[in-house]
Design an enzyme around this catalytic site. Structure first.
Site, PDB file in Angstrom:
ATOM      1  N   GLY A 168      29.884  39.398  42.055  1.00  0.00           N
ATOM      2  CA  GLY A 168      31.344  39.994  41.951  1.00  0.00           C
ATOM      3  C   GLY A 168      31.646  40.874  43.363  1.00  0.00           C
ATOM      4  O   GLY A 168      30.644  41.370  43.988  1.00  0.00           O
ATOM      5  N   GLY A 199      26.524  39.851  37.148  1.00  0.00           N
ATOM      6  CA  GLY A 199      27.748  39.579  37.627  1.00  0.00           C
ATOM      7  C   GLY A 199      27.429  39.565  38.956  1.00  0.00           C
ATOM      8  O   GLY A 199      28.190  40.254  39.836  1.00  0.00           O
ATOM      9  N   TYR A 249      44.085  42.356  30.108  1.00  0.00           N
ATOM     10  CA  TYR A 249      42.810  42.813  30.723  1.00  0.00           C
ATOM     11  C   TYR A 249      42.427  44.277  30.331  1.00  0.00           C
ATOM     12  O   TYR A 249      41.244  44.471  30.133  1.00  0.00           O
ATOM     13  CB  TYR A 249      43.185  42.687  32.327  1.00  0.00           C
ATOM     14  CG  TYR A 249      41.994  43.478  33.175  1.00  0.00           C
ATOM     15  CD1 TYR A 249      40.745  42.609  33.151  1.00  0.00           C
ATOM     16  CD2 TYR A 249      42.143  44.621  33.687  1.00  0.00           C
ATOM     17  CE1 TYR A 249      39.568  43.321  33.897  1.00  0.00           C
ATOM     18  CE2 TYR A 249      41.131  45.188  34.655  1.00  0.00           C
ATOM     19  CZ  TYR A 249      40.053  44.717  34.636  1.00  0.00           C
ATOM     20  OH  TYR A 249      38.970  45.001  35.365  1.00  0.00           O
ATOM     21  N   ILE A 272      32.368  44.189  43.223  1.00  0.00           N
ATOM     22  CA  ILE A 272      31.635  45.322  43.185  1.00  0.00           C
ATOM     23  C   ILE A 272      30.097  45.166  43.325  1.00  0.00           C
ATOM     24  O   ILE A 272      29.400  45.623  43.957  1.00  0.00           O
ATOM     25  CB  ILE A 272      32.118  46.010  41.982  1.00  0.00           C
ATOM     26  CG1 ILE A 272      33.647  46.517  42.135  1.00  0.00           C
ATOM     27  CG2 ILE A 272      31.189  47.418  41.738  1.00  0.00           C
ATOM     28  CD1 ILE A 272      34.185  47.087  40.731  1.00  0.00           C
ATOM     29  N   THR A 282      27.988  44.916  35.495  1.00  0.00           N
ATOM     30  CA  THR A 282      29.390  44.764  36.101  1.00  0.00           C
ATOM     31  C   THR A 282      30.014  43.483  35.573  1.00  0.00           C
ATOM     32  O   THR A 282      31.313  43.635  35.831  1.00  0.00           O
ATOM     33  CB  THR A 282      29.273  44.741  37.714  1.00  0.00           C
ATOM     34  OG1 THR A 282      28.906  43.531  37.925  1.00  0.00           O
ATOM     35  CG2 THR A 282      28.277  45.639  38.292  1.00  0.00           C
ATOM     36  N   ALA A 283      29.233  42.472  34.954  1.00  0.00           N
ATOM     37  CA  ALA A 283      30.029  41.265  34.778  1.00  0.00           C
ATOM     38  C   ALA A 283      31.083  41.401  33.753  1.00  0.00           C
ATOM     39  O   ALA A 283      30.848  41.799  32.740  1.00  0.00           O
ATOM     40  CB  ALA A 283      28.829  40.322  34.422  1.00  0.00           C
ATOM     41  N   SER A 284      32.093  41.002  33.960  1.00  0.00           N
ATOM     42  CA  SER A 284      33.401  40.731  33.189  1.00  0.00           C
ATOM     43  C   SER A 284      34.435  40.160  33.735  1.00  0.00           C
ATOM     44  O   SER A 284      34.577  40.082  34.952  1.00  0.00           O
ATOM     45  CB  SER A 284      33.900  42.438  32.717  1.00  0.00           C
ATOM     46  OG  SER A 284      34.604  42.195  31.768  1.00  0.00           O
ATOM     47  N   LYS A 318      38.832  45.629  28.786  1.00  0.00           N
ATOM     48  CA  LYS A 318      38.172  46.772  29.114  1.00  0.00           C
ATOM     49  C   LYS A 318      37.769  47.635  28.036  1.00  0.00           C
ATOM     50  O   LYS A 318      36.994  48.427  28.166  1.00  0.00           O
ATOM     51  CB  LYS A 318      38.423  47.236  30.611  1.00  0.00           C
ATOM     52  CG  LYS A 318      38.706  46.321  31.802  1.00  0.00           C
ATOM     53  CD  LYS A 318      37.541  45.542  31.940  1.00  0.00           C
ATOM     54  CE  LYS A 318      36.465  46.563  32.817  1.00  0.00           C
ATOM     55  NZ  LYS A 318      35.445  45.973  33.135  1.00  0.00           N
TER      56      LYS A 318
END
Length: 350
Positions: A17, A14, A167, A19, A87-89, A171
């Site tokens: 992104g 990711g 969401y 972050i 981190t990808a989501s 997670k």
């Protein structure tokens, strides 16, 4: 105890992104070689900020095309890496039409996809997963039943679902799946980072950070008549990036890590901004009664169930483990909000 070879490459998924961009910047500036995955490496608008950072840093950046729902697409990027930072989501908080397809499936299958590539790599020794406090709790009302008066890493979200707080549910299921996969093998260990709401300056004008929307609505007049009494944990994006890196390279690091510098309400954020920017922007000066928020919820993008379980309730996170296990130090929140809001102004978003 897991020692990572500092000359080895580091996988960051990711890569474009909010972050991830800061993680990559810090790694490249420290001289590391980074394998960053992006969905469209040919899209210069999305990746140019990463290439510009790499051109001025001692580390080497390699971009790889990968997609959460494309099995095996992370394999090439993971090859030769000892540390993987996932981190990808998907991050979508409003306008969701199909929660499963837009949030839950990409988060869950994406985690499986990435960790399958990690397993096949034979080189990865540690995985750092970007989770969230959303995997720890679902609604603020839950705090009243928590002994000690604060959420800790021992807690798990038990109230979110596909139909409520989708969401948060995405997670939760992604982190639980990661722990299950980690326990089924012995090649690598897993450390999770569980940030609260992430604020701070972005490295690109094209960031999809949800916190940009929060500050934008505070400054553009949307909330000039008042804001809901909603409390949230907050943390600076640069501290979040540093936490991921410390989690990767601290041999003794383990478990989950709540990241929260403090807890603030929307009105408190407005007061911080007003103290610096004065009356140049129509920042809110009061809170709206809960019954008014409940009545207007559908018109302002909230569900009435969310209002019932979150508006007017306190929130508190215990961040002591992040300080103890990672040696993390949090920057002043005023600095975070002022720099973030100034960037929104500079980018002409308000």
């Amino acid at each position: 105890m897991t020692e990572i070879d500092r000359s080895a490459s580091i996988l960051v998924t990711g890569g474009t992104g909010f972050i991830a961009s800061w993680i990559i910047k810090q790694l490249l500036n420290d001289g590391y070689n980074v394998h960053a995955t992006v969905r469209k490496p040919e899209n210069k608008q999305n990746v140019s900020h990463l290439e510009n950072i790499a051109n001025q840093a001692p580390g080497v950046l390699k971009l790889f095309k990968a997609d959460l729902l494309d099995p095996g697409s992370f394999a090439m990027a993971a090859e030769g890496c000892e540390l993987a930072i996932h981190t990808a989501s998907p991050f979508i908080m409003s306008g969701i039409k199909n929660p499963y397809e837009e949030l839950i499936r990409p988060a869950l299958e994406g985690t499986r996809n990435v960790l399958d590539s990690v397993n096949r790599s034979t080189s990865v020794r540690r995985v750092v997963l970007t989770s969230s406090v959303a995997a720890i709790y679902g609604d603020a009302v839950e705090l009243s039943a928590i002994s000690g008066g604060a959420f800790t890493e021992d807690h798990w979200n038990t109230t979110s679902s596909e139909s409520h707080q989708a969401y948060s549910y995405s997670k939760l299921v992604a982190e639980k799946e990661a722990w299950a996969i980690a326990k089924a093998q012995d090649q690598w260990d897993l450390v999770t980072i569980n940030p609260s709401m992430v604020f701070g300056p972005s490295l690109t004008k094209h960031s999809a950070s949800g916190s940009i929307g929060v500050l934008k609505q505070l400054g553009d007049g949307t909330g000039k008549l008042g804001v809901p009494k909603i409390m949230m944990g907050m943390v600076d994006v640069r501290d979040v990036a540093q936490a991921h890196i410390k989690a990767g390279f601290t041999p003794t690091a383990s478990g989950r890590h709540i990241l929260a510098a403090t807890e603030v309400s929307l009105l408190e954020i407005s007061k911080i901004l007003r103290s610096h920017f004065g009356d140049a922007y129509p920042l809110p000066k009061r809170e709206v009664p809960k019954f008014m928020v409940w009545l207007t919820a559908p018109m302002i993008g909230l569900t009435r169930e969310f209002v019932k379980k979150n508006v007017g309730y306190p929130i508190k996170f215990d961040n002591s483990y992040s300080k103890k296990d990672l040696g993390l130090e949090y920057r002043p929140i005023e600095e975070t909000f002022i720099e973030h809001f100034q960037q929104i102004i500079d980018d002409k978003l308000i």
